[in-house]
Design a protein around this motif. Sequence first.
Motif, short mmCIF file in Angstrom:
data_model
loop_
_atom_site.label_atom_id
_atom_site.label_comp_id
_atom_site.label_asym_id
_atom_site.label_seq_id
_atom_site.Cartn_x
_atom_site.Cartn_y
_atom_site.Cartn_z
N GLU A 78 -14.87 28.01 41.08
CA GLU A 78 -13.41 28.12 41.20
C GLU A 78 -12.75 27.06 40.32
O GLU A 78 -12.87 25.86 40.57
CB GLU A 78 -12.98 27.94 42.65
N SER A 80 -9.31 25.47 38.77
CA SER A 80 -7.87 25.41 39.05
C SER A 80 -7.13 24.79 37.86
O SER A 80 -7.74 24.19 36.96
CB SER A 80 -7.62 24.55 40.30
N SER A 81 -5.81 24.93 37.88
CA SER A 81 -5.00 24.29 36.85
C SER A 81 -5.15 22.78 36.89
O SER A 81 -5.08 22.11 35.86
CB SER A 81 -3.52 24.66 37.03
N GLU A 82 -5.39 22.23 38.08
CA GLU A 82 -5.58 20.79 38.22
C GLU A 82 -6.85 20.34 37.49
O GLU A 82 -6.88 19.25 36.91
CB GLU A 82 -5.65 20.40 39.69
N ASP A 83 -7.89 21.18 37.53
CA ASP A 83 -9.11 20.86 36.78
C ASP A 83 -8.81 20.75 35.29
O ASP A 83 -9.34 19.87 34.60
CB ASP A 83 -10.17 21.95 36.99
N LYS A 171 1.12 26.12 37.65
CA LYS A 171 0.47 25.66 38.87
C LYS A 171 -0.86 26.34 39.13
O LYS A 171 -1.77 25.75 39.72
CB LYS A 171 1.42 25.90 40.06
N ASP A 172 -0.97 27.61 38.74
CA ASP A 172 -2.19 28.37 39.00
C ASP A 172 -2.60 29.15 37.76
O ASP A 172 -1.75 29.57 36.96
CB ASP A 172 -1.98 29.37 40.16
#
Length: 481
Positions: A78, A80-83, A171-172
């Motif tokens: 998975e 994410s944008s944070e990654d 965000k996503d």
Amino acid sequence: MIQYDFIVIGSGPAGRRAAIQAAKLGSKVLVVEKGTRVGGVSVHTGTIPSKTLRETALNLTGWRERGFYGRAYRVKAEISSEDLRRRLLITLDHEVEVLEHQFSRNRVNHIRGLAHFVDKNTLEIEKSDGEMMQVRGTAILLSIGTKPFRPPNIPFDHDKIIDSDELLEIKDIPRSMIVVGAGVIGIEYATIYSALDTAVTVVEPRTTMLDFIDREIVDDFTYQLRDRNVKLLFGQSADKIEREPNGRCKVTLSNGRTVTAEMVLYAAGRMGATAALKLENAGLTADARGRIKVNPLTFQTDVPNIYAAGDVVGFPSLASTAMEQGRIAARHAIGVPTQEPPQFFPYGIYAVPEISTCGLTEEEVKDRHIAYECGIARFRETSRGHIMGLDNGMLKMIFSMKTRRLLGVHIVGEGATELIHIGQAVLNLKGTVDYFVENTFNYPTLAEAYKIAGLDAWNRMGEVEVEPDADDQETQQQAAQ
């Protein structure tokens, strides 16, 4: 009012290289940057972020290993944008730190603020704290870069209908995306998100894309995109973009067809960021896209003491060429001799896969009525390609039949933007097909593709018997001893 020898507006690749060059030549230099940190578009929204995003996506998805382990292989299940953002912030911090150190070491002054012309030598700067100040410069360089083109009929909402700057803040990761515009930026982001398993549709009003690239390379690239289910809708413009009640985005095309996705990236061109400069006060004007006309040898504008470099002057709009333009402009402004820009420079497109090119395309060679021969190597033909699990990728070289000189080199595939420099060196040094045939390349490497492509062309061109001169014979004897 403080007087400077050289004032630079903008701290992107052209601006920072020009400022440091002028400072090294003993000039008193000021850099004015409107952003919160130095670096310009290249560091904060353009070159560095997009390439960091690309590298992160390929690493986390395991893209490079799928030739061995299959398309379902993932390093991180998975993503994410944070990654993606975490690595980006680390990279940006490092880039800014290096640049600030370069300015400090070379005693380049810099101010955070928004500048505009009072006259051709005077700038008024609104500093970040609201204070107004004026400075004068003997010479002034405009390296303000560009910003995304945002036509008024597109309902940008900073959420699902966005431009390329806003893409870095999403965000996503969307499950589906429509990219409007098949230019370099649109194609880079389309292929990066495709590698992240986003279903991508590209809409382009022209019937072709990347027209400055050799057609055979573009055809191979297009095949690879379609093979992984990237939809390419050419010859159709996006007449209307809207949000549906369910939150999805709908794009109505010029032929009446509609396509929907979670997100729309509008990447149909960029504008020179000249609107706030009050160019008219300095006797300058910009074109409809905000670009400034310059002398391509000196980068002077129509006002002799004002220069412009980087994306604001138009094609090729590369960070690498912008740096060289800035250096040349600074040397000319200070009155130091400089050489003409190199005839051949590499162009890199950091898509997935990469494309890089240097010199003439096959189409240009035909238009010039030059007798030529091509040599082609597939990366899968190299041992290094087998080790890396590469199924795709090719290197193409074009040679003159008359002189045997290399005329152009074009690459699509893994490491293309690194490999191109071998061809660039041979081009600028006026090398021939015999260089590639007679020299040894490290084995196993992708660079061995140069040897394979050289032999491919040489086999059809034939061998030329040349009697070595006395110097060559002496060199050979010394080498033998």
